[in-house]
Each structure stands twice: as structure tokens, then as C-alpha cells.
Design an enzyme around this catalytic site. Structure first.
Site, PDB file in Angstrom:
ATOM      1  N   ALA A 123       0.830  -1.205   0.000  1.00 14.80           N
ATOM      2  CA  ALA A 123       0.000   0.000   0.000  1.00 14.80           C
ATOM      3  C   ALA A 123       0.866   1.257   0.000  1.00 14.80           C
ATOM      4  O   ALA A 123       1.927   1.279  -0.630  1.00 14.80           O
ATOM      5  CB  ALA A 123      -0.971  -0.041   1.175  1.00 14.80           C
ATOM      6  N   SER A 124       0.465   2.274   0.735  1.00 15.67           N
ATOM      7  CA  SER A 124       1.156   3.566   0.660  1.00 15.67           C
ATOM      8  C   SER A 124       2.558   3.558   1.267  1.00 15.67           C
ATOM      9  O   SER A 124       3.307   4.524   1.084  1.00 15.67           O
ATOM     10  CB  SER A 124       0.311   4.652   1.335  1.00 15.67           C
ATOM     11  OG  SER A 124      -0.878   4.866   0.608  1.00 15.67           O
TER      12      SER A 124
END
Length: 597
Positions: A312-313
Site C-alpha cells: 500500500a502507501s
């Protein structure tokens, strides 16, 4: 016929019988004497292995983690048992155990061991069982109670995935390693440190020559060659830190890896839910073991090194560095983030996590606020060929070498997708890759090592879990050195990661405490269920198993990093709410900023 001839005639049968008897005596005592003497001696004298003491395991400061405790087992020797059914029925009554269990254990042991070799029929007898057996010992040939050592993990679930457990040698293991066939009654490591360093911990068995009577009872010891005990091992794990962090998980599914970035030494490693390895170190309750392995929560599985998750981020800093290195963008370039990103020819928007966007953002703001649209843009311009080499240099898509049980994660290329998925690589795949979604997976260990490169300004050291004898003079092995054209890029990215926590617009600003250690880090929320147009996430989250994973990776103190910590909480939804506080607590605890209670 004279008298002598007649006498010889009548005596000839007796002479013939005498000759045959004499020949048989000579045959048994001289010609085949060695053979029959050996058979006789095997009933009276045989060799019994002396099992070595398994080495102890300690943490970096000398706290005991694994030892051996005494238990009493019921051993049987099939050669001295005339009727196994009667013997097992009597033992079933004495021990108050099912006959079927004893029969199963006896059958398995008889196939595994030779006729005159002893093997454990029942392990870990309780005091009542021991007393009953000893009273009846003389009436049941071929059985005895022996004191043996069993492996014991002092802190059970807290250390289960680090230390692992031991168990009996299986037929498959003997096929792979023929030398194990001579160690039938020795337990070997099955997982964790117990497996990785089994040869060191195990030691070497000795031999004891014993004389036993016709019922298999020990008469005397004739000779003894002592065993060579296993060596002790010291781990780089900090027990106090490990215990502190394990309690913070509160039985939530997830994992944590904490590493000293300057040395690669692992200070804590957690996989949750966990299990009690002592259940497996000396199997007493088979049903309990079956329940453990059939548990849908997979407590045996080591999520810290084998769990593979969308980063993810937390991947965004590395995408950003790739964009800077490839001159796709500068640190000051601003991009308009209105919450959506469109690809030419595709009416479907790629949405950001913030509905109306973040406005104009540069790299620093994009990292602090985790702007998806910003990274959609730069990933689109970078293309897969610009992203993949940078991610590979940080260790994504390959094992780090901490354990044989590590997963390699997934760093895709076009050939992989065509071969594995059966489809071509599209621009949308690259855009998803830009925010750590789509066809990419990483382990918590890989994330910790990647962030250690930022903490070390480009250097990644080999992760190690064995404590060096002299840590002050320890020379860690470099496994990667990333050289960026912009020499200030490391400091600039670090400032952006500090903003994630310290700036008011940072996604983890709730963690900010001016009295706390300064931490650099990044939140992540890994989507595990695609949301179709018109579908709202609130409807998806009604099923807890489909909720997003929560991630946070951070290090500190920033100017002199002592610890890099990667945390993932499965279905935890918010990295800033559930994962980031654990990272903060880990760094504060390790650096002495909070009480050790």
C-alpha cells in the site's frame, strides 16, 4: 560272523548317533559358535544410545528463552513382550488411557525401531501414572519408566515464531538425510531457531552398553561413552522489547519486525495470533495438536517473514525516489490532486483516498498526506520499466536471507503477468503499482529492510538474529547499497517522512508528541477487496475479513536511528490508528523514553 563283527553290527547305530551328536556339538560350539554366541548375547547385552542435552537459547542480554525440563516416559522393548495385546490392555488399565492409543503408538514404534530397541510408548507420565507403573514394574516384562528431557520455551506464545518447536524425526526427514536414521529417539528442530540451528543445538549422542535379564530389566551398565551436549545460542532479540510489543497486539492478526538499521540485528519479531510451542515440544494431547494445526487463524504460520501483503502507501517513498532518479519530476513540481486520475481512453477514474483530493501537492506534501493522485501521475510517467529496478534495489521481490522459511514477495514484470495471470500488462497495472496495490506483495521483513535503507542513506545490512559475541566490533554485511544521483534525496525524503507524524497535515499526526522520540515513517492502508463502481466501502467492511489491512513502517530517533519497525494489522483498516501507535511505542520503549512496565 565272529563275535567282534556281531558286536560292531549291533553297536553301529549307536556309533552313528554318537558321531552325529559329536558333529552337532562341534558345529554349534566351534564352526558356528560365533553366530550363536552373538544371538545369546543379543538377548542379554545390547547398546542403548545416550541422548545429548539440547543447547539452551538466550536473548541478547543473557535472559533464558529455552531450556530442558525433566519428564518421565514409559519405554517399551518389543523383544521382551510375548503378548503385546495383553501387555497393552494391562497398561491401559494402569495408566487410565485408551487401549487404541497404546496400540497405535506400539504399532508405529515397532515399525520404526528394531526388536531390541526401546522406544517411548507414552510421554510425560503424571505422578499417579508413575506410581502405578512402578508398583507393577516387575509383573510386566519389557517396560520401564525413564527420565528424559523435554524442550521448554519459557515465554511460550511470545517467542513461538522466533524459537519454533522440536519434534520426532519423520520418515520423510530420514529420506532427505540418511544420518537421521541413527537418531530415532532424538527430537530435532521443526521450525524457527530450533530448525535453523538444529545441528548446533542438537549435540551428538553417546553409547551405553547394558546387561539385561530375560524380561528386559536392567542388570548393570558394562560400558559408557558419553554424549556431546549441544551448544548454547544467544539471539539478537531483546526479550523485554519483544514481550512489550507482543502484549500490544492483543491477539489481533498481524506481524511486526524490528531491526537495528546500522547492523541488521533483529530486536523483535512477532506473528499474531501465536501458539504455545510447548504443546508440540512434548506431544501429550493429540487432540490439542490437531486443533492447533486446523485453526483457521493459522497461528503456526509466521506472518513476519512469510506473510505476503500489498505494501500500500508504505511503497510511495520508493516510487517517489524512482521518479526523482529518472527525472520524471522534481521535488518542487506540483500536481493538482482533485481526488481523481484519468487515463486517456478510459472513462473509469482512479480515485484517491480523499474524496475531493489534496489540492496542489509536491513530493513532500504528497508523502505527508499520502496523495494517491500524485503517485498515479508519477507512476504513469515512470512506467513499469522505471519503477521495477528501483524497487528491486530496495529488496522487494527477493528473500533477504534471514531464514530459509522467508517468502520472496512479488515484484511483477510483464512476463510474470502473462505467464501467471494469462493477460497483458496494462497502464492501469502500473498506476496501481504506484500506490502499492495491484500485483505487488511484500513481507513485513522486506518493508523493515527497505526503510532501513532510508535510515542509513542507501545501505541495507544483512538481517541477522544471532547475537555477535562483541556487538561493538561487529561488522555487518552489506546486501545492498543504493546510490542516488541527487545526494540530498535521502534527507529530503526523510523530512517528508517526519512530516507524516510531526506536521499537522500528516496522516499520523495523532501520534505527535513533542516529548517523544522524533520518528520518520509512513502509513499504509492495503485494500484486499476491489470496490466496483457504485459500491461503497461501508458495505464491504460489514464483513471483517474484507476490511483493509493497516500498515505503518517507521524508524527513530531520526538523527541517530536505533530501530526500524514494520507493523501490519490484518483487517485493521487504519494504519495511523492501529499500526502506527505500536511502532511509536516500540521506538520509545527501546530508547528508554517510556517505563519498562
Amino acid at each position: 560272523m565272529n563275535i567282534y563283527s556281531r558286536a560292531l553290527f549291533f553297536l553301529s547305530p549307536f556309533i552313528f548317533l554318537f558321531a552325529i551328536s559329536l558333529f552337532q556339538i562341534l558345529n554349534l560350539t566351534v564352526l558356528q559358535g560365533d553366530k550363536y554366541q552373538t544371538i545369546a548375547e543379543s538377548n542379554r547385552i545390547y547398546q542403548e544410545p545416550i541422548y545429548p542435552v539440547r543447547g539452551f537459547i538466550y536473548d541478547r542480554k543473557g535472559a533464558l528463552l529455552a531450556e530442558n525440563t525433566v519428564q518421565r516416559d514409559l519405554y517399551v522393548t518389543p523383544a521382551y513382550i510375548e503378548d503385546s495385546s495383553k501387555t497393552l490392555l494391562k497398561l491401559s488399565s494402569l495408566l487410565d488411557l485408551p487401549y487404541e492409543l497404546l496400540e497405535k503408538n506400539f504399532s508405529m514404534g515397532s515399525k520404526k525401531f528394531k526388536k531390541f530397541e526401546s522406544f517411548p510408548l507414552i510421554k510425560a507420565l503424571n505422578e499417579e501414572q508413575i506410581a502405578r507403573v512402578k508398583v507393577n514394574l516387575d509383573t510386566i516384562p519389557g517396560i520401564e519408566v525413564r527420565a528424559t528431557l523435554k524442550r521448554y520455551i519459557l515465554h511460550g506464545e511470545t517467542l513461538a515464531h522466533i524459537l519454533g518447536y522440536v519434534g520426532d524425526i519423520s520418515p520423510d526427514e530420514i529420506i532427505k538425510d540418511k544420518q537421521l536414521s541413527d537418531l530415532q529417539n532424538i527430537q530435532i528442530g521443526k521450525t524457527g531457531i530450533e530448525k535453523e540451528y538444529d545441528l548446533i543445538l542438537r549435540g551428538k549422542p553417546g553409547i551405553q552398553t547394558q546387561e539385561r535379564d530375560a524380561e528386559g530389566k536392567l542388570v548393570r551398565i558394562l560400558d559408557s561413552q558419553g554424549a556431546e551436549d549441544g551448544e548454547d545460542i544467544y539471539l539478537s532479540i531483546d526479550l523485554k522489547l519483544q514481550d512489550h510489543l507482543f502484549k500490544l497486539f492483543k491477539n489481533r492478526r498481524g506481524a511486526l519486525v524490528a531491526i537495528d538499521p546500522k547492523t541488521g540485528l533483529v530486536r523483535a519479531l512477532i506473528s499474531s495470533p501465536s501458539f504455545n510451542p510447548n504443546i508440540l515440544n512434548s506431544i501429550v494431547d493429540v487432540k490439542e495438536v490437531e486443533n492447533l494445526f486446523s485453526n483457521k487463524e493459522s497461528p503456526i504460520f509466521n506472518r513476519a517473514i512469510s506473510g505476503q501483503y500489498p505494501p500500500a502507501s508504505t511503497l510511495k517513498p520508493f516510487i517517489g525516489l524512482a521518479a526523482i532518479e529518472n527525472e520524471v519530476i522534481s521535488w518542487e513540481t506540483k500536481i493538482e490532486d482533485n481526488g481523481k486520475f484519468y487515463v486517456e481512453g478510459d472513462p473509469r477514474p482512479y480515485r484517491g483516498w480523499k474524496e475531493y483530493g489534496h489540492g496542489k501537492v509536491d513530493m513532500r506534501k504528497a508523502i505527508a498526506e499520502s496523495s494517491d493522485v500524485y503517485f498515479y501521475n508519477i507512476a504513469y510517467d515512470l512506467t513499469l520499466s522505471g519503477i521495477r529496478p528501483m524497487l528491486e534495489s530496495f529488496g522487494f521481490g527477493k528473500k533477504a536471507g534471514l531464514s530459509d522459511s522467508e517468502a520472496s514477495g512479488l515484484l511483477p514484470n510483464k512476463e510474470w503477468k502473462l505467464g501467471y495471470i494469462g493477460d497483458f500488462w496494462f497502464k492501469g497495472d502500473t498506476i496501481n503499482l504506484g500506490i502499492g496495490q495491484g500485483y505487488i506483495l511484500a513481507t513485513p521483513l522486506q518493508l523493515a529492510l527497505a526503510y532501513s535503507a532510508i535510515a542509513n542513506k542507501g545501505v541495507i545490512y544483512q538481517p541477522q538474529i544471532i547475537q555477535p559475541e562483541n556487538e561493538a566490533s561487529y561488522q555487518p554485511k552489506k546486501i545492498a547499497e543504493i546510490n542516488l544521483s541527487d545526494k540530498n534525496a535521502w534527507e529530503k525524503m526523510e523530512e517528508a517522512l517526519i512530516d507524516v507524524i510531526s506536521a499537522r497535515n500528516g496522516t499520523a499526526y495523532k501520534l505527535f508528541d513533542e516529548n517523544s522520540v522524533v520518528i520518520a515513517g509512513k502509513t499504509g492502508t492495503a485494500q484486499i477487496k476491489s470496490i466496483l463502481p457504485g459500491k461503497e466501502y461501508d458495505a464491504i467492511r460489514e464483513n471483517p475479513a474484507l476490511r483493509d489491512h493497516a500498515l505503518f513502517v517507521g524508524y527513530g530517533p531520526v538523527r541517530d536511528p536505533k530501530l526500524v519497525v514494520a507493523v501490519i494489522i490484518e483487517n485493521g483498516e487504519s494504519g495511523s490508528e492501529v499500526a502506527a501507535p505500536i511502532v511509536k511505542s516500540a521506538i520509545n520503549f527501546y530508547t528508554g523514553k517510556i517505563d519498562e512496565k
